[in-house]
Design a protein around this motif. Structure first.
Motif, PDB file in Angstrom:
ATOM      1  N   LEU A  99       0.820  -1.212   0.000  1.00  0.00           N
ATOM      2  CA  LEU A  99       0.000   0.000   0.000  1.00  0.00           C
ATOM      3  C   LEU A  99       0.853   1.261   0.000  1.00  0.00           C
ATOM      4  O   LEU A  99       1.867   1.349   0.688  1.00  0.00           O
ATOM      5  CB  LEU A  99      -0.912   0.012   1.229  1.00  0.00           C
ATOM      6  N   LEU A 119       0.650   4.662   1.399  1.00  0.00           N
ATOM      7  CA  LEU A 119      -0.162   5.339   2.420  1.00  0.00           C
ATOM      8  C   LEU A 119      -0.479   6.783   2.047  1.00  0.00           C
ATOM      9  O   LEU A 119      -1.545   7.298   2.397  1.00  0.00           O
ATOM     10  CB  LEU A 119       0.554   5.284   3.770  1.00  0.00           C
ATOM     11  N   LEU A 129      -3.313   6.562  -0.361  1.00  0.00           N
ATOM     12  CA  LEU A 129      -4.502   6.100   0.358  1.00  0.00           C
ATOM     13  C   LEU A 129      -5.118   7.241   1.158  1.00  0.00           C
ATOM     14  O   LEU A 129      -6.344   7.402   1.180  1.00  0.00           O
ATOM     15  CB  LEU A 129      -4.131   4.946   1.283  1.00  0.00           C
ATOM     16  N   ILE A 160      -6.033   7.049   9.371  1.00  0.00           N
ATOM     17  CA  ILE A 160      -5.427   5.825   8.875  1.00  0.00           C
ATOM     18  C   ILE A 160      -4.345   5.439   9.871  1.00  0.00           C
ATOM     19  O   ILE A 160      -3.448   6.238  10.165  1.00  0.00           O
ATOM     20  CB  ILE A 160      -4.835   6.008   7.467  1.00  0.00           C
ATOM     21  N   ASP A 189      -2.438  -1.447  11.640  1.00  0.00           N
ATOM     22  CA  ASP A 189      -3.283  -2.532  12.138  1.00  0.00           C
ATOM     23  C   ASP A 189      -2.428  -3.420  13.043  1.00  0.00           C
ATOM     24  O   ASP A 189      -1.970  -4.492  12.656  1.00  0.00           O
ATOM     25  CB  ASP A 189      -3.830  -3.339  10.958  1.00  0.00           C
ATOM     26  N   CYS A 218      -4.167  -0.363   8.581  1.00  0.00           N
ATOM     27  CA  CYS A 218      -3.308  -0.823   7.494  1.00  0.00           C
ATOM     28  C   CYS A 218      -2.219  -1.779   7.940  1.00  0.00           C
ATOM     29  O   CYS A 218      -1.579  -1.573   8.978  1.00  0.00           O
ATOM     30  CB  CYS A 218      -2.623   0.374   6.828  1.00  0.00           C
ATOM     31  N   LEU A 256      -5.757  -3.783   4.143  1.00  0.00           N
ATOM     32  CA  LEU A 256      -6.485  -2.593   4.562  1.00  0.00           C
ATOM     33  C   LEU A 256      -7.814  -3.028   5.161  1.00  0.00           C
ATOM     34  O   LEU A 256      -8.606  -3.713   4.508  1.00  0.00           O
ATOM     35  CB  LEU A 256      -6.742  -1.669   3.361  1.00  0.00           C
TER      36      LEU A 256
END
Length: 455
Positions: free
Chosen positions: A48, A50, A53, A89, A92, A116, A121
């Motif tokens: 990803l 970021l 995103l 954001i 995770d 994330c 995601l």
């Protein structure tokens, strides 16, 4: 003092009044160990970005002004103020966040957060904001914006190839609605009628209580994955559709794992009434559709069992029943409002003698939102999609993406009785489920006492 009739949901101080349905979500399904945190996890093919995103999420939220809010307590009720903060954001990493708050443990005031990993995601949402329909539309818009930034030459394809109606890719798609329809659709569409009732609660089979700490803010998630094509072919063979077949499989699993005696199993599916009540509203509108299954029913051939379940479902998935059910839900909301301010009501409903289950007429919840859009965007970006519904009791939720059909069991304890029974039931129907234990997932929390109070 309030403004004109069209703007009746706004106070002079700029706050927007909450919906009637908020009384249930914030009253009964908020607090440590009680928060209804619904999620969906996307596995990307590549690492990803970021920065892109963040840009994508901040752009998409502009088209979902109903979600661009911060919950506050005003005059003892949940209200909303406009939120212009960046979408939160975060990594995770198992940390728990507080919906609607700021700071390191907050969500920048929003009722949702993106979590994330390197290629994963997870969209985590407090159910009080919207139902699965609104959740899926918003998160697809975010992924679409991310796609546009990742593959600029293909940007023009986005709006043409998305097949799910209602996905907002611009400010002109928010729908022409008055405030009641946009923010409080149950009040708009309810009719004073009696909903279809198929469950005799005196005969209802209730799953044995789970053993877990009330303070445990995590759920155990186990995925059973099968071929979506094979499931579809089975529905054609039996002359049925996905939800009735899932219900039959779940009921068979419960019957095999527990001694139901002469009781009735009630598998509750959720209904998106927008299929027969045409509206662009993204407020909570989903309602329960309890499907009774007896021991005699379970002795029927699969095609006849599915036909019986499907007939019961069709009785409840009508505009008339939806409007009557809305009226019933509003009555429950009124009962909660009579308990006093929302914080006091929440303390009563989530306390020692409060709500024990999400419903009084069901054995287990089974949510099937349907297929996640499988188009050029998802094919180029995503490896897979998995549900994560972190509720206050055992439940089953299913998503289909590509040829992957994931049936997930969410529970508070580590007891594998229902999981093992559901796997055997799938095998008895001819499927070959692959088991993926996601372990314990930490829930995010809606804690009313942490919300800002506005006088």
């Amino acid at each position: 003092m309030e403004k004109s009739e069209f703007n009746s949901y706004f106070y002079e101080n700029g706050l927007r009044k909450g919906a009637k349905y908020d009384s249930i979500f914030f009253g009964a399904y908020a607090g440590t160990g009680s928060t209804f945190d619904i999620r969906v996890r996307f596995e990307f093919k590549k690492k990803l970005n970021l920065h892109k995103l963040q840009e994508a999420a901040d752009e998409a939220i502009k088209f979902y002004q109903e979600f661009a809010v911060r919950p506050v307590i005003h005059k003892g009720r949940v209200c909303y103020e406009k939120n212009n903060s960046p979408v939160k954001i975060a990594a995770d990493d198992g940390k728990s966040y507080y919906f609607g708050t700021d700071g390191e443990n907050g969500t920048n005031g929003y009722l949702f957060i993106f979590l994330c990993g390197e290629r994963e995601l997870t969209f985590s949402l407090f159910h009080g904001l919207t139902d699965a329909h609104g959740m899926i539309l918003f998160v697809i818009s975010v992924i679409c914006e991310y796609f546009n930034r990742t593959f600029p030459p293909l940007k023009g394809l986005s709006s043409k190839l998305l097949t799910r109606m209602g996905i907002r890719l611009g400010g002109d798609l928010q729908g022409l609605m008055d405030d009641v329809e946009r923010y409080d659709p149950l009040k708009k569409f309810a009719e004073d009628n009696k909903p279809v009732e198929l469950i005799n609660t005196d005969k209802l089979f209730i799953l044995p209580p789970e053993e877990y700490s009330k303070e445990d803010i995590s759920c155990r998630l186990i995925n059973l994955e099968i071929s979506n094509k094979s499931f579809y072919e089975k529905t054609k063979e039996l002359g049925t559709s996905f939800a009735p077949l899932l219900c039959a499989i779940a009921a068979n699993a419960i019957n095999s794992a527990y001694n139901i005696g002469d009781k009735v199993i009630s598998v509750i599916t959720t209904v998106n009434p927008r299929k027969f009540i045409k509206t662009d509203s993204l407020a909570n509108m989903a309602y329960n559709c309890p499907l009774p299954v007896t021991k005699d029913d379970l002795s029927l051939p699969p095609e006849k069992l599915c036909a019986k379940i499907r007939a019961d479902m069709k009785m409840q998935t009508t505009e008339k029943n939806a409007r009557a059910t809305f009226n019933s839900i509003l009555s429950q909301c009124a009962q909660i409002d009579k308990m006093g301010d929302i914080v006091s009501a929440n303390e009563i409903l989530t306390g020692e003698n409060g709500v024990k289950t999400l419903t009084t007429n069901g054995t287990v919840f089974l949510t099937y939102p349907g297929r996640i859009t499988n188009n050029i965007i998802s094919r180029m970006l995503l490896r897979g999609i998995s549900p994560e519904m972190l509720a206050v009791e055992r439940a089953i939720v299913a998503y289909a993406h590509g040829d992957s059909f994931i049936i997930q069991i969410t529970q508070k304890s580590d007891d594998m009785t229902l999981v093992n029974a559901l796997r055997r039931s799938l095998e008895n129907y001819g499927f070959k489920p692959k088991t993926r234990d996601l372990g314990r997932i930490t829930q995010n929390i809606m804690e009313l006492k942490r919300l800002k109070t506005v006088l």
